[in-house]
Design a protein around this motif. Structure first.
Motif, PDB file in Angstrom:
ATOM      1  N   GLY A   1       0.824  -1.203   0.000  1.00 26.12           N
ATOM      2  CA  GLY A   1       0.000   0.000   0.000  1.00 26.12           C
ATOM      3  C   GLY A   1       0.853   1.244   0.000  1.00 26.12           C
ATOM      4  N   ASP A   2       0.555   2.156   0.924  1.00 22.57           N
ATOM      5  CA  ASP A   2       1.333   3.390   0.974  1.00 22.57           C
ATOM      6  C   ASP A   2       2.531   3.298   1.924  1.00 22.57           C
ATOM      7  OD1 ASP A   2       0.058   3.522   3.429  1.00 22.57           O
ATOM      8  OD2 ASP A   2      -1.191   5.239   2.907  1.00 22.57           O
ATOM      9  N   ALA A   3       2.803   2.107   2.451  1.00 22.69           N
ATOM     10  CA  ALA A   3       3.993   1.912   3.285  1.00 22.69           C
ATOM     11  C   ALA A   3       5.218   1.856   2.378  1.00 22.69           C
ATOM     12  CB  ALA A   3       3.876   0.626   4.104  1.00 22.69           C
ATOM     13  N   ARG A   4       6.241   2.586   2.713  1.00 20.92           N
ATOM     14  CA  ARG A   4       7.445   2.652   1.884  1.00 20.92           C
ATOM     15  C   ARG A   4       8.153   1.301   1.834  1.00 20.92           C
ATOM     16  NH1 ARG A   4      11.945   3.157   5.259  1.00 20.92           N
ATOM     17  NH2 ARG A   4      11.397   3.573   7.417  1.00 20.92           N
ATOM     18  N   HIS A   5       9.007   1.128   0.843  1.00 19.60           N
ATOM     19  CA  HIS A   5       9.811  -0.097   0.740  1.00 19.60           C
ATOM     20  C   HIS A   5      10.780  -0.167   1.917  1.00 19.60           C
ATOM     21  CE1 HIS A   5       8.491  -0.210  -3.487  1.00 19.60           C
ATOM     22  NE2 HIS A   5       8.774  -1.500  -3.401  1.00 19.60           N
ATOM     23  N   VAL A   6      10.848  -1.339   2.522  1.00 21.48           N
ATOM     24  CA  VAL A   6      11.782  -1.580   3.620  1.00 21.48           C
ATOM     25  C   VAL A   6      12.478  -2.918   3.388  1.00 21.48           C
ATOM     26  CG1 VAL A   6      10.547  -0.191   5.332  1.00 21.48           C
ATOM     27  CG2 VAL A   6       9.970  -2.603   5.063  1.00 21.48           C
ATOM     28  N   PRO A   7      13.702  -3.067   3.906  1.00 23.31           N
ATOM     29  CA  PRO A   7      14.408  -4.342   3.740  1.00 23.31           C
ATOM     30  C   PRO A   7      13.726  -5.443   4.539  1.00 23.31           C
ATOM     31  CG  PRO A   7      15.873  -2.639   4.646  1.00 23.31           C
ATOM     32  CD  PRO A   7      14.502  -2.075   4.597  1.00 23.31           C
ATOM     33  N   MET A   8      13.557  -6.588   3.887  1.00 30.06           N
ATOM     34  CA  MET A   8      12.929  -7.746   4.531  1.00 30.06           C
ATOM     35  C   MET A   8      13.620  -9.016   4.046  1.00 30.06           C
ATOM     36  SD  MET A   8      10.368  -6.669   6.454  1.00 30.06           S
ATOM     37  CE  MET A   8       9.305  -8.079   6.664  1.00 30.06           C
ATOM     38  N   SER A   9      13.475 -10.092   4.806  1.00 33.96           N
ATOM     39  CA  SER A   9      13.969 -11.408   4.391  1.00 33.96           C
ATOM     40  C   SER A   9      12.805 -12.183   3.799  1.00 33.96           C
ATOM     41  CB  SER A   9      14.531 -12.176   5.586  1.00 33.96           C
ATOM     42  OG  SER A   9      15.664 -11.525   6.095  1.00 33.96           O
ATOM     43  N   PRO A  10      12.842 -12.430   2.484  1.00 37.85           N
ATOM     44  CA  PRO A  10      11.755 -13.183   1.853  1.00 37.85           C
ATOM     45  C   PRO A  10      12.001 -14.691   1.943  1.00 37.85           C
ATOM     46  CG  PRO A  10      13.240 -12.383   0.170  1.00 37.85           C
ATOM     47  CD  PRO A  10      13.783 -11.898   1.496  1.00 37.85           C
TER      48      PRO A  10
END
Length: 152
Positions: A21-30
Motif C-alpha cells: 500500500g502506501d507503506a514505503r519499501h523496507v528491507p525484509m527477508s523473503p
C-alpha cells in the motif's frame, strides 16, 4: 517454464525491499515457497507494513537486487496470516534476532501472492565484470543475461 525458473531463483534470495500500500519499501527477508505460490515474511506488529495491511491495503511490491543472480520487480497481493506451522517452518536465526523467541506475541506473518514479475537473471558479479571487459575488447554490448516477465 518461466514460472518454475522464477521460483527456483527466488529460493536463493535472502533480502529484498518490500512495500505494501502506501507503506514505503523496507528491507525484509523473503521466504519463497513455490508449493504455497507465495513469498513469506516474518515481521512485527506495529510496523508500517502490518499497519497498511490491517487498514485494508494489499497491493504489494517486492524489489530484488544485488545479492544473487536474480533481479526482479514483483507485484502482488499481501495479507496477514496466522499459521503456527508456517511460522515454525520459516523460523530461523535471522528471524530469532528480532524477537523474544518464536512465541513472541508481536510476530506477524505476511504472505505475498505474486500476480506478476519482471525478472533479470545474470551470471553474477564476476560474470558481469567479464562481460564488461569483453564488450570493451569486442566493441559489442555486454550480455547482461536473461530477461522475462511472468504472470501468475
Amino acid at each position: 517454464m518461466l514460472i518454475d525458473r522464477f521460483w527456483k531463483e527466488m529460493e536463493s534470495v535472502h533480502s529484498a525491499m518490500l512495500s505494501v500500500g502506501d507503506a514505503r519499501h523496507v528491507p525484509m527477508s523473503p521466504y519463497a515457497r513455490k508449493e504455497d505460490r507465495a513469498i513469506w515474511f516474518i515481521t512485527a506488529q506495529g510496523t508500517a507494513l502490518v499497519e497498511a495491511i490491517t487498514s485494508g491495503q494489499s497491493d504489494a511490491s517486492l524489489i530484488v537486487t544485488g545479492e544473487s543472480n536474480i533481479h526482479a520487480r514483483i507485484e502482488g497481493s499481501a495479507s496477514l496470516v496466522q499459521d503456527r506451522a508456517k511460522l515454525e517452518e520459516l523460523w530461523n536465526p535471522v528471524a530469532s534476532s528480532w524477537f523474544d523467541g518464536i512465541d513472541d506475541p508481536d510476530i506477524r506473518l505476511i504472505r505475498l501472492v505474486p500476480t506478476e514479475a519482471e525478472v533479470w537473471l545474470t551470471s553474477g558479479g564476476m560474470g558481469f565484470a567479464f562481460e564488461l571487459v569483453k564488450s570493451k575488447l569486442t566493441g559489442k554490448q555486454p550480455d547482461t543475461g536473461e530477461h522475462f516477465s511472468v504472470t501468475f
